[in-house]
Design a protein around this motif. Structure first.
Motif, PDB file in Angstrom:
ATOM      1  N   ARG A   1     -27.482  23.676  -5.459  1.00 18.62           N
ATOM      2  CA  ARG A   1     -26.432  22.705  -5.117  1.00 18.62           C
ATOM      3  C   ARG A   1     -26.951  21.725  -4.069  1.00 18.62           C
ATOM      4  O   ARG A   1     -26.715  20.518  -4.153  1.00 18.62           O
ATOM      5  CB  ARG A   1     -25.194  23.444  -4.609  1.00 18.62           C
ATOM      6  N   ALA A   2     -27.662  22.238  -3.082  1.00 22.38           N
ATOM      7  CA  ALA A   2     -28.213  21.382  -2.030  1.00 22.38           C
ATOM      8  C   ALA A   2     -29.189  20.365  -2.616  1.00 22.38           C
ATOM      9  O   ALA A   2     -29.142  19.182  -2.267  1.00 22.38           O
ATOM     10  CB  ALA A   2     -28.901  22.232  -0.970  1.00 22.38           C
ATOM     11  N   GLU A   3     -30.053  20.820  -3.503  1.00 20.40           N
ATOM     12  CA  GLU A   3     -31.016  19.912  -4.123  1.00 20.40           C
ATOM     13  C   GLU A   3     -30.321  18.828  -4.938  1.00 20.40           C
ATOM     14  O   GLU A   3     -30.721  17.670  -4.936  1.00 20.40           O
ATOM     15  CB  GLU A   3     -31.996  20.696  -4.989  1.00 20.40           C
ATOM     16  N   SER A   4     -29.239  19.211  -5.617  1.00 17.69           N
ATOM     17  CA  SER A   4     -28.475  18.244  -6.401  1.00 17.69           C
ATOM     18  C   SER A   4     -27.843  17.190  -5.489  1.00 17.69           C
ATOM     19  O   SER A   4     -27.911  15.992  -5.771  1.00 17.69           O
ATOM     20  CB  SER A   4     -27.386  18.974  -7.194  1.00 17.69           C
ATOM     21  N   LEU A   5     -27.227  17.634  -4.396  1.00 20.98           N
ATOM     22  CA  LEU A   5     -26.586  16.702  -3.464  1.00 20.98           C
ATOM     23  C   LEU A   5     -27.612  15.835  -2.736  1.00 20.98           C
ATOM     24  O   LEU A   5     -27.377  14.647  -2.503  1.00 20.98           O
ATOM     25  CB  LEU A   5     -25.728  17.473  -2.457  1.00 20.98           C
ATOM     26  N   MET A   6     -28.771  16.412  -2.386  1.00 17.06           N
ATOM     27  CA  MET A   6     -29.822  15.630  -1.738  1.00 17.06           C
ATOM     28  C   MET A   6     -30.375  14.573  -2.687  1.00 17.06           C
ATOM     29  O   MET A   6     -30.666  13.454  -2.271  1.00 17.06           O
ATOM     30  CB  MET A   6     -30.950  16.541  -1.253  1.00 17.06           C
TER      31      MET A   6
ATOM     32  N   LYS B   1     -28.196  25.418   4.554  1.00 19.49           N
ATOM     33  CA  LYS B   1     -27.301  24.545   5.295  1.00 19.49           C
ATOM     34  C   LYS B   1     -27.684  23.091   5.059  1.00 19.49           C
ATOM     35  O   LYS B   1     -28.865  22.749   5.052  1.00 19.49           O
ATOM     36  CB  LYS B   1     -27.356  24.850   6.791  1.00 19.49           C
ATOM     37  N   VAL B   2     -26.656  22.273   4.870  1.00 21.79           N
ATOM     38  CA  VAL B   2     -26.858  20.845   4.677  1.00 21.79           C
ATOM     39  C   VAL B   2     -25.882  20.066   5.558  1.00 21.79           C
ATOM     40  O   VAL B   2     -24.827  20.570   5.922  1.00 21.79           O
ATOM     41  CB  VAL B   2     -26.669  20.427   3.196  1.00 21.79           C
ATOM     42  N   LYS B   3     -26.259  18.832   5.877  1.00 18.49           N
ATOM     43  CA  LYS B   3     -25.423  17.947   6.698  1.00 18.49           C
ATOM     44  C   LYS B   3     -25.083  16.715   5.877  1.00 18.49           C
ATOM     45  O   LYS B   3     -25.971  16.080   5.297  1.00 18.49           O
ATOM     46  CB  LYS B   3     -26.175  17.545   7.959  1.00 18.49           C
TER      47      LYS B   3
ATOM     48  N   THR C   1     -25.615  26.773  -2.098  1.00 14.96           N
ATOM     49  CA  THR C   1     -26.807  27.320  -2.748  1.00 14.96           C
ATOM     50  C   THR C   1     -27.931  26.296  -2.713  1.00 14.96           C
ATOM     51  O   THR C   1     -27.694  25.087  -2.557  1.00 14.96           O
ATOM     52  CB  THR C   1     -26.521  27.695  -4.214  1.00 14.96           C
ATOM     53  N   LYS C   2     -29.147  26.762  -2.891  1.00 15.07           N
ATOM     54  CA  LYS C   2     -30.309  25.879  -2.882  1.00 15.07           C
ATOM     55  C   LYS C   2     -30.214  24.859  -4.015  1.00 15.07           C
ATOM     56  O   LYS C   2     -30.521  23.687  -3.824  1.00 15.07           O
ATOM     57  CB  LYS C   2     -31.590  26.699  -3.009  1.00 15.07           C
TER      58      LYS C   2
ATOM     59  N   ALA D   1     -31.058  18.326   4.435  1.00 19.79           N
ATOM     60  CA  ALA D   1     -31.214  19.725   4.811  1.00 19.79           C
ATOM     61  C   ALA D   1     -31.170  19.866   6.328  1.00 19.79           C
ATOM     62  O   ALA D   1     -31.610  18.983   7.061  1.00 19.79           O
ATOM     63  CB  ALA D   1     -32.522  20.268   4.262  1.00 19.79           C
ATOM     64  N   VAL D   2     -30.631  21.009   6.787  1.00 17.65           N
ATOM     65  CA  VAL D   2     -30.538  21.303   8.215  1.00 17.65           C
ATOM     66  C   VAL D   2     -31.278  22.605   8.467  1.00 17.65           C
ATOM     67  O   VAL D   2     -31.116  23.574   7.724  1.00 17.65           O
ATOM     68  CB  VAL D   2     -29.057  21.449   8.648  1.00 17.65           C
TER      69      VAL D   2
END
Length: 54
Positions: free
Chosen positions: A31-36, A2-4, A28-29, A43-44
């Motif tokens: 995708r989250a890392e890319s967006l972060m 989950k991401v915010k 996905t992890k 991350a949430v």
């Protein structure tokens, strides 16, 4: 994961939908890392599985 969203962006990987600030969504992890890495999300913690007695 989950991401915010902290910076509004158009999510081209999901049909160019607009992701407004404070929206929480699952991805996905990788995708989250890319967006972060780009500064769009943070991350949430998933609190629904935590034990209340802890």
């Amino acid at each position: 994961m989950k991401v915010k969203v902290v910076v509004s962006f158009n999510d081209k990987m999901n049909g160019s939908i607009n992701r407004p600030v404070n929206e929480v969504f699952e991805c996905t992890k990788e995708r989250a890392e890319s967006l972060m890495g780009r500064g769009f999300v943070v991350a949430v913690q998933d609190t629904k599985n935590k034990n209340i007695a802890d």
